[in-house]
Each structure stands twice: as structure tokens, then as C-alpha cells.
Design a protein around this motif. Structure first.
Motif, PDB file in Angstrom:
ATOM      1  N   GLY A  50       4.755 -16.622   9.038  1.00 50.01           N
ATOM      2  CA  GLY A  50       5.495 -15.798   8.084  1.00 50.01           C
ATOM      3  C   GLY A  50       4.813 -14.514   7.659  1.00 50.01           C
ATOM      4  N   LEU A  51       3.711 -14.127   8.313  1.00 43.88           N
ATOM      5  CA  LEU A  51       3.005 -12.905   7.908  1.00 43.88           C
ATOM      6  C   LEU A  51       3.700 -11.669   8.477  1.00 43.88           C
ATOM      7  N   PRO A  52       3.631 -10.552   7.773  1.00 42.01           N
ATOM      8  CA  PRO A  52       4.190  -9.307   8.307  1.00 42.01           C
ATOM      9  C   PRO A  52       3.296  -8.788   9.438  1.00 42.01           C
ATOM     10  N   PRO A  53       3.755  -7.831  10.214  1.00 42.39           N
ATOM     11  CA  PRO A  53       2.919  -7.296  11.300  1.00 42.39           C
ATOM     12  C   PRO A  53       1.716  -6.525  10.762  1.00 42.39           C
ATOM     13  N   ASP A  54       0.642  -6.587  11.539  1.00 44.00           N
ATOM     14  CA  ASP A  54      -0.577  -5.867  11.185  1.00 44.00           C
ATOM     15  C   ASP A  54      -0.603  -4.541  11.941  1.00 44.00           C
ATOM     16  N   GLU A  55      -1.550  -3.720  11.609  1.00 41.95           N
ATOM     17  CA  GLU A  55      -1.806  -2.508  12.381  1.00 41.95           C
ATOM     18  C   GLU A  55      -2.695  -2.880  13.565  1.00 41.95           C
ATOM     19  N   PRO A  56      -2.490  -2.473  14.791  1.00 39.93           N
ATOM     20  CA  PRO A  56      -1.549  -1.404  15.195  1.00 39.93           C
ATOM     21  C   PRO A  56      -0.244  -1.928  15.774  1.00 39.93           C
ATOM     22  N   GLN A  57       0.185  -3.094  15.378  1.00 40.01           N
ATOM     23  CA  GLN A  57       1.438  -3.649  15.907  1.00 40.01           C
ATOM     24  C   GLN A  57       2.642  -3.155  15.098  1.00 40.01           C
ATOM     25  N   GLY A  58       2.554  -1.956  14.572  1.00 43.07           N
ATOM     26  CA  GLY A  58       3.664  -1.364  13.844  1.00 43.07           C
ATOM     27  C   GLY A  58       3.673  -1.699  12.370  1.00 43.07           C
ATOM     28  N   GLY A  59       2.689  -2.451  11.897  1.00 43.33           N
ATOM     29  CA  GLY A  59       2.665  -2.834  10.499  1.00 43.33           C
ATOM     30  C   GLY A  59       1.705  -1.996   9.678  1.00 43.33           C
ATOM     31  N   ASP A  60       1.567  -2.369   8.410  1.00 38.40           N
ATOM     32  CA  ASP A  60       0.673  -1.697   7.473  1.00 38.40           C
ATOM     33  C   ASP A  60      -0.525  -2.619   7.227  1.00 38.40           C
ATOM     34  N   LYS A  61      -1.725  -2.132   7.502  1.00 41.57           N
ATOM     35  CA  LYS A  61      -2.905  -2.998   7.398  1.00 41.57           C
ATOM     36  C   LYS A  61      -3.179  -3.442   5.960  1.00 41.57           C
ATOM     37  N   GLU A  62      -2.809  -2.602   4.984  1.00 37.48           N
ATOM     38  CA  GLU A  62      -3.021  -2.967   3.586  1.00 37.48           C
ATOM     39  C   GLU A  62      -2.079  -4.102   3.177  1.00 37.48           C
ATOM     40  N   ILE A  63      -0.821  -3.971   3.545  1.00 41.87           N
ATOM     41  CA  ILE A  63       0.160  -5.014   3.231  1.00 41.87           C
ATOM     42  C   ILE A  63      -0.220  -6.309   3.939  1.00 41.87           C
ATOM     43  N   TYR A  64      -0.670  -6.183   5.186  1.00 37.14           N
ATOM     44  CA  TYR A  64      -1.022  -7.367   5.963  1.00 37.14           C
ATOM     45  C   TYR A  64      -2.198  -8.119   5.354  1.00 37.14           C
ATOM     46  N   ILE A  65      -3.252  -7.410   4.981  1.00 36.28           N
ATOM     47  CA  ILE A  65      -4.433  -8.096   4.456  1.00 36.28           C
ATOM     48  C   ILE A  65      -4.105  -8.777   3.128  1.00 36.28           C
ATOM     49  N   ASP A  66      -3.262  -8.138   2.321  1.00 30.45           N
ATOM     50  CA  ASP A  66      -2.863  -8.772   1.063  1.00 30.45           C
ATOM     51  C   ASP A  66      -2.047 -10.037   1.325  1.00 30.45           C
ATOM     52  N   ALA A  67      -1.227 -10.004   2.371  1.00 33.03           N
ATOM     53  CA  ALA A  67      -0.402 -11.170   2.707  1.00 33.03           C
ATOM     54  C   ALA A  67      -1.261 -12.334   3.186  1.00 33.03           C
ATOM     55  N   ILE A  68      -2.277 -12.019   3.980  1.00 31.23           N
ATOM     56  CA  ILE A  68      -3.110 -13.106   4.504  1.00 31.23           C
ATOM     57  C   ILE A  68      -4.030 -13.658   3.402  1.00 31.23           C
ATOM     58  N   ILE A  69      -4.374 -12.819   2.419  1.00 32.78           N
ATOM     59  CA  ILE A  69      -5.137 -13.316   1.266  1.00 32.78           C
ATOM     60  C   ILE A  69      -4.282 -14.322   0.492  1.00 32.78           C
ATOM     61  N   ALA A  70      -3.030 -13.938   0.244  1.00 34.68           N
ATOM     62  CA  ALA A  70      -2.121 -14.835  -0.475  1.00 34.68           C
ATOM     63  C   ALA A  70      -1.924 -16.136   0.305  1.00 34.68           C
ATOM     64  N   GLN A  71      -1.848 -16.042   1.629  1.00 31.24           N
ATOM     65  CA  GLN A  71      -1.695 -17.230   2.476  1.00 31.24           C
ATOM     66  C   GLN A  71      -2.915 -18.142   2.360  1.00 31.24           C
ATOM     67  N   ALA A  72      -4.091 -17.533   2.394  1.00 32.50           N
ATOM     68  CA  ALA A  72      -5.323 -18.317   2.299  1.00 32.50           C
ATOM     69  C   ALA A  72      -5.409 -19.040   0.965  1.00 32.50           C
ATOM     70  N   LYS A  73      -5.054 -18.360  -0.109  1.00 32.62           N
ATOM     71  CA  LYS A  73      -5.107 -18.982  -1.432  1.00 32.62           C
ATOM     72  C   LYS A  73      -4.130 -20.152  -1.520  1.00 32.62           C
ATOM     73  N   ARG A  74      -2.957 -19.995  -0.886  1.00 31.44           N
ATOM     74  CA  ARG A  74      -1.963 -21.069  -0.931  1.00 31.44           C
ATOM     75  C   ARG A  74      -2.413 -22.269  -0.095  1.00 31.44           C
ATOM     76  N   LEU A  75      -2.956 -21.995   1.103  1.00 31.84           N
ATOM     77  CA  LEU A  75      -3.326 -23.081   2.009  1.00 31.84           C
ATOM     78  C   LEU A  75      -4.600 -23.805   1.547  1.00 31.84           C
TER      79      LEU A  75
END
Length: 584
Positions: A227-252
Motif C-alpha cells: 500500500g505504499l505510494p511510489p518512491d523516487e525515481p519511479q515517478g513518486g515523491d521521496k519525501e511522501i514515500y519516506i513518511d509513508a514507510i515510517i508510518a508503516q514501520a510504526k504500525r507493523l
């Protein structure tokens, strides 16, 4: 001798005040050593300072002060020069008397009580504990340590503090970086985020955790990336991505996230502490941001600002009226999502410094914090604290050169030279000396080849070689089975008439003035410049004259002079935090 002249001037001013020739006299008299000895040894501008209040021309005031000066065995003559300066010409005895003073006071020579035990907190370096210290951090460590030493030397009570930024987003990025490397060690296929910390130290920490805890923190990669958004350079935003994976880590990880966080923090912070201790940089307190913001102190601050009318609400956020205090724009204290900003926490932290009873607070930051100064001063003023009590010293960046080429560095990518690597290559002494030999607002081009060179072009080698040369003189004296009679030397200082001897005496007499100026202006480079000049004067003397001569009185006088030079160099080295080798 400078203090002696100040005493003479104060006595003259008091005499003139009592006779009604001058109004109320100032508490501070500026006396400076002259650059051109044709104008005397010392000069004062006190007549120009007092001319307006005395309603007289500066030269007339100077003439009156000069006539009221008490007699002194150390002052050969005085004269009025220029618009109203008073020049002091010293007797030969005055110049040579510094040797006796140095040999008597030893390590106390140059120290004073000007600071009157005012309490000063110096916060310096305070690097985020997200990785090892690199060469840029080293400048903050060395500069802060020497400034603190100088303040101690002139009578302030200095307190050294490291603000540990162990809360906030960067620490979460480090935690996730470590955890993902840990998962790879557990056999999971991971794709490392573009905005994560990539240094080898991250892998080393992950290995340490895996070695102790095994697969305790293992979560399948399929769940991590679900469920993570795309990272850079796969067309995503690296800031949004890292925040999403932080939230994922905290949940898991749930409660175990804090454990991984703490393991990473303790490892990095432990390395920083050890690195700085080996570098000779010590702190009285390591102030934890996490522990501080967990208290109610910040909330109490916000309530005070609300009550004083310096806070307002806009777009769901809480703002500080920073523009009321000459800042360029107002600053957010609490975001619309209810989270406090780093600025709010830092304001509370700085207020805590004053609440702890410090008279002066000094922040030593990198030049990239330039815009931070007005907003923090504004917050202090809004809180009823004189903003002049908060000082900011901003350090420009360090560029590393090897073989004439610039060494590229990037903290996030992990391609940087650590402070430890620098120290291992050039040594602590060269690192500390090179870091403080420029003004804080000047960039440093750190030449690794020069720092390692055993030649006169290497400034730290040059000054230490002067010290070692003096030690060799006394070794030669012992080898010839001769003794140094200090008392005899001091009683025959009048024999020191050679130009190189007079130059060295002049240099020695300037040391207390240099220490005071370097301390009060927060400029350690004044001290490095001084010890280089003193070393140059000694080398010139060493190359021109024999010290161990047949005539005992002349021999002891010259040995007394070089012993005083050695002591003064040692005092300067101690403040700079460099060693004093007896042989090289």
C-alpha cells in the motif's frame, strides 16, 4: 604591563575628578599595544572618549591626564599624539619584567577575572544523532571548545552543553533506514528508499541489532511495502514515500518500534560521545530533546505567549507574532494538525537556559542557521528576556582537499569523511588548530597534505617545533652538566638588549591582551595567530644567538627568556587543546 598603565590612567582620572577638572570618569579605559614602536609601546584614546563630557578639546584633556599620571619606574616617557592619543614609552626594565611575571605565575599567566564569574552557557555542535560526525562537524566541536576555554581563562563560569536532537522526523528516517537494513540481514528482499540514510554505519548498526536480537524485529517485506505510494525515481515523491514507510514501520512494529529507535539512537550517540572525547571536546551536559518535550514546559511557554498577546490563530494553526520584533515573517508554533513545530520546542529550550540562571547564552551554529537568529531573538524579547543576552556565532563550511582536489561529501548518501577518519589521518592537534585558525565567518579550505606536512608551512608543526626546540635547549644544558639559575637570570634581564630579545619580550607582554580580546570577541583565531607569531619570534632568536654561553649571567638571562616563552606557548596550547611535544 597593560594593567599597570590602566592603573596609572585611573589614578590620574581620579585626581582630575577630585580637583574638578573632569566630570564623572568611565569605569573602562582602553589601552592597546602599538603596532609602530615609534609611537610608544602602549596607547590610550581616553582623552577622545572624555572630551565631549569634559567640554574640552581632546588634546587639552590628554595633556591634563598626562600631567596627572603618577610616576612609574616602568614608564620612560609619555606624549600626546594625533587628535588626542596618549602614547606610553616603557623603560627596558618594564619590558623585561614580563619574564619574571611569567616564571612566577606559570599556567596562570594571561588569565584574568574580567568575566567576574558571570555564568555563560555555550551550546555547540549539537549535530543530529543520525550518523557519525563528519569533518564539517569538527569545526563546531573545536571552535566551541576553544571559545569555552577562553571564556574560562578570563573569569567566566562556562557551561558546555550539547543539545541532542533525538526527536522528530530525521530520527524516524534513521530508524527506518536501520530497520530495513536489518530486514535484509534477515533474508528479506528490500528496496531501499531514495531518502533514507545510506552510510555503511547504518548497516553496521543493523548488524549489531541482528547479532543481539536475531529475528525479533522481523516483518515480511510484503507487509512493509504493502500500500505504499511510489518512491523516487519511479515517478513518486521521496519525501511522501519516506513518511509513508515510517508510518508503516510504526504500525507493523507497534511498541517494538521504540526499541529499534532507541537501539539506533544509543549506537550513534555513543559513537559521537566517544569521537568527541577522543578529540578533547567535553560537555557538562547532554540535553535530550525527547525528554524535554515530553514535559509540560513547552505547553506552559505557549500559554505565556498567548497571555502576552504575541500569539494568534490562523488557518487552524497557532502563530507567533515574530514580525513585531523585527523578524521577516511570523512563525508557526503549532501546526493545524495539532503538532508543535521544532521552533516551539527550541524556544522553550532556550528559555530553559535562562531559567537555569545563565547570564549569557551562546549558540554556535552552522552558517545555514543564519535565518534562525532573528526569530529566536524575537521569541526571547517577547518572553521578557533581553535579546542581547543571546548570542549566535555562525560557522562557515569546511571544504576538504587532498592532493589539490576537493573531496566530495554528502551525509545522506553516506559519501563523507568522518571526523574520526580526519583525526586518524592528520592527528588531533592539526585538526583542532586548522579548525580555529580562521574567523568564524570565513570558509575553511582544509588541506590534508599541509596538515600532515612536517615543515614550517604547516602552522601547527611550526608552533610545536618552537616548543620542542626550547625543550632541546634545556636538554643540551643538562648534557653539558650546567644548571639554570632562574633567580640569577631574572636579576640580569637587563642584559637582554639584542633586537631579537626585545622583539620576543614585546611578544610575551602581549599575551594577556590577546587572551582577553580573543575571549571577549569569541575569536580563537587571534590565539592561533599569536602563537604563530611568538613561534616565529623564537625561531628568529634561536637562529641568531647562542643561549648556552660561557658568561653565567647572560646565559641565565637568555634561558629565563626562553623558559618564559615555553610557558607562554604551553598556556596557549592548553587553551587550544593541542599537545606540547618535547621532541619532534
Amino acid at each position: 604591563m597593560k594593567q599597570h598603565i590602566e592603573t596609572l590612567i585611573h589614578a590620574a582620572l581620579k585626581t582630575l575628578q577630585e580637583s574638578g577638572d573632569l566630570p564623572e570618569i568611565p569605569s573602562f579605559v582602553l589601552v592597546e599595544g602599538t603596532k609602530d614602536k615609534q609611537h610608544g609601546d602602549f596607547a590610550t584614546n581616553i582623552a577622545l572618549v572624555m572630551a565631549k563630557s569634559a567640554q574640552k578639546k581632546p588634546r587639552e584633556v590628554a595633556e591634563r591626564i598626562m600631567k596627572a599620571l603618577p610616576a612609574s619606574q616602568y614608564v620612560r616617557k609619555t606624549e600626546v599624539a594625533g587628535p588626542g592619543f596618549i602614547n606610553f614609552f616603557l623603560t627596558p626594565d618594564a619590558l623585561s619584567s614580563v619574564v619574571a611575571v611569567i616564571l612566577k605565575e606559570k599556567e596562570a599567566y594571561g588569565r584574568s577575572k574580567i568575566g567576574r564569574e558571570k555564568r555563560v552557557l555555550v551550546e555547540f555542535l549539537s549535530s543530529n544523532p543520525t550518523g557519525p560526525l563528519h569533518v564539517g562537524h569538527g569545526r563546531g566541536g573545536a571552535f566551541g571548545a576553544v571559545v569555552s576555554n577562553l571564556l574560562d581563562a578570563v573569569g567566566f563560569k562556562t557551561y558546555r552543553e550539547y543539545y541532542v536532537n533525538d526527536a522528530g522526523r530525521q530520527m524516524d528516517i534513521l530508524t527506518v533506514s536501520i530497520w530495513l537494513r536489518y530486514l535484509a540481514l534477515c533474508g528479506e528482499q528490500i528496496v531501499f528508499p531514495a531518502n533514507a540514510y545510506r552510510g555503511d554505519y547504518v548497516i553496521d548498526i543493523a548488524k549489531a541489532i541482528h547479532g543481539i536480537h536475531g529475528s525479533h524485529f522481523l516483518v515480511p517485506a510484503s507487509q512493509v511495502y504493502a500500500g505504499l505510494p511510489p518512491d523516487e525515481p519511479q515517478g513518486g515523491d521521496k519525501e511522501i514515500y519516506i513518511d509513508a514507510i515510517i508510518a508503516q514501520a510504526k504500525r507493523l512494529l507497534a511498541d517494538q518500534y521504540e526499541t529499534v529507535f532507541t537501539l539506533g539512537l544509543d549506537n550513534v550517540l555513543g559513537d559521537i560521545r566517544e569521537d568527541l572525547a577522543e578529540f578533547g571536546v567535553h560537555y557538562d551536559n547532554w540535553f535530550s530533546e525527547r525528554e524535554f518535550v515530553a514535559t509540560d514546559v513547552v505547553d506552559k511557554l505557549l500559554e505565556k505567549l498567548k497571555d502576552s498577546g504575541h500569539v494568534y490563530e490562523k488557518d487552524g494553526a497557532l502563530w507567533f507574532r515574530s514580525t513585531d520584533f523585527k523578524d521577516e515573517k511570523d512563525r508557526v508554533l503549532v501546526r493545524s494538525n495539532g503538532q508543535r513545530t521544532y521552533f516551539a520546542n527550541d524556544v522553550a529550550y532556550h528559555l530553559s537556559k535562562f531559567e537555569r540562571g545563565f547570564d549569557i547564552v551562546i549558540d554556535i551554529f552552522g552558517a545555514d542557521h543564519h535565518g534562525y537568529v532573528p526569530r529566536m531573538k524575537a521569541a526571547m524579547e517577547a518572553s521578557g528576556i533581553n535579546p542581547e543576552r543571546l548570542l549566535h556565532l555562525l560557522l562557515q563550511f569546511v571544504t576538504l582537499y587532498r592532493g589539490g582536489s576537493q573531496v566530495q561529501m554528502s551525509t545522506r548518501s553516506g559519501t563523507f569523511v568522518t571526523l574520526r577518519e580526519l583525526r586518524e589521518e592528520v592527528g588531533n592537534d592539526a585538526a583542532r588548530f586548522f579548525y580555529v585558525m580562521r574567523k568564524s565567518e570565513q570558509h575553511i579550505d582544509f588541506d590534508l597534505d599541509l596538515a600532515k606536512a612536517q615543515s614550517n608551512e604547516n602552522p601547527v608543526y611550526y608552533v610545536q617545533y618552537a616548543y620542542a626546540r626550547i625543550c632541546s635547549v634545556f636538554k643540551q644544558l643538562a648534557e653539558r652538566q650546567l644548571l639554570f639559575d632562574e633567580a640569577n637570570g631574572v636579576s640580569h634581564l637587563n642584559l637582554l638588549t639584542q633586537p631579537q630579545e626585545q622583539q620576543l619580550l614585546n611578544a610575551l607582554s602581549r599575551y594577556p591582551e590577546v587572551i582577553t580580546s580573543a575571549a571577549l570577541q569569541y575569536e580563537p583565531h587571534q590565539l592561533t595567530n599569536y602563537v604563530r607569531d611568538l613561534a616565529a619570534d623564537f625561531h628568529a632568536y634561536y637562529n641568531s644567538h647562542q643561549f648556552i654561553v660561557e658568561e653565567a649571567s647572560l646565559r641565565d638571562a637568555r634561558l629565563a627568556l626562553v623558559a618564559a616563552t615555553r610557558q607562554t606557548l604551553l598556556n596557549g596550547f592548553n587553551l587550544l587543546g593541542i599537545s606540547a611535544p618535547e621532541s619532534m
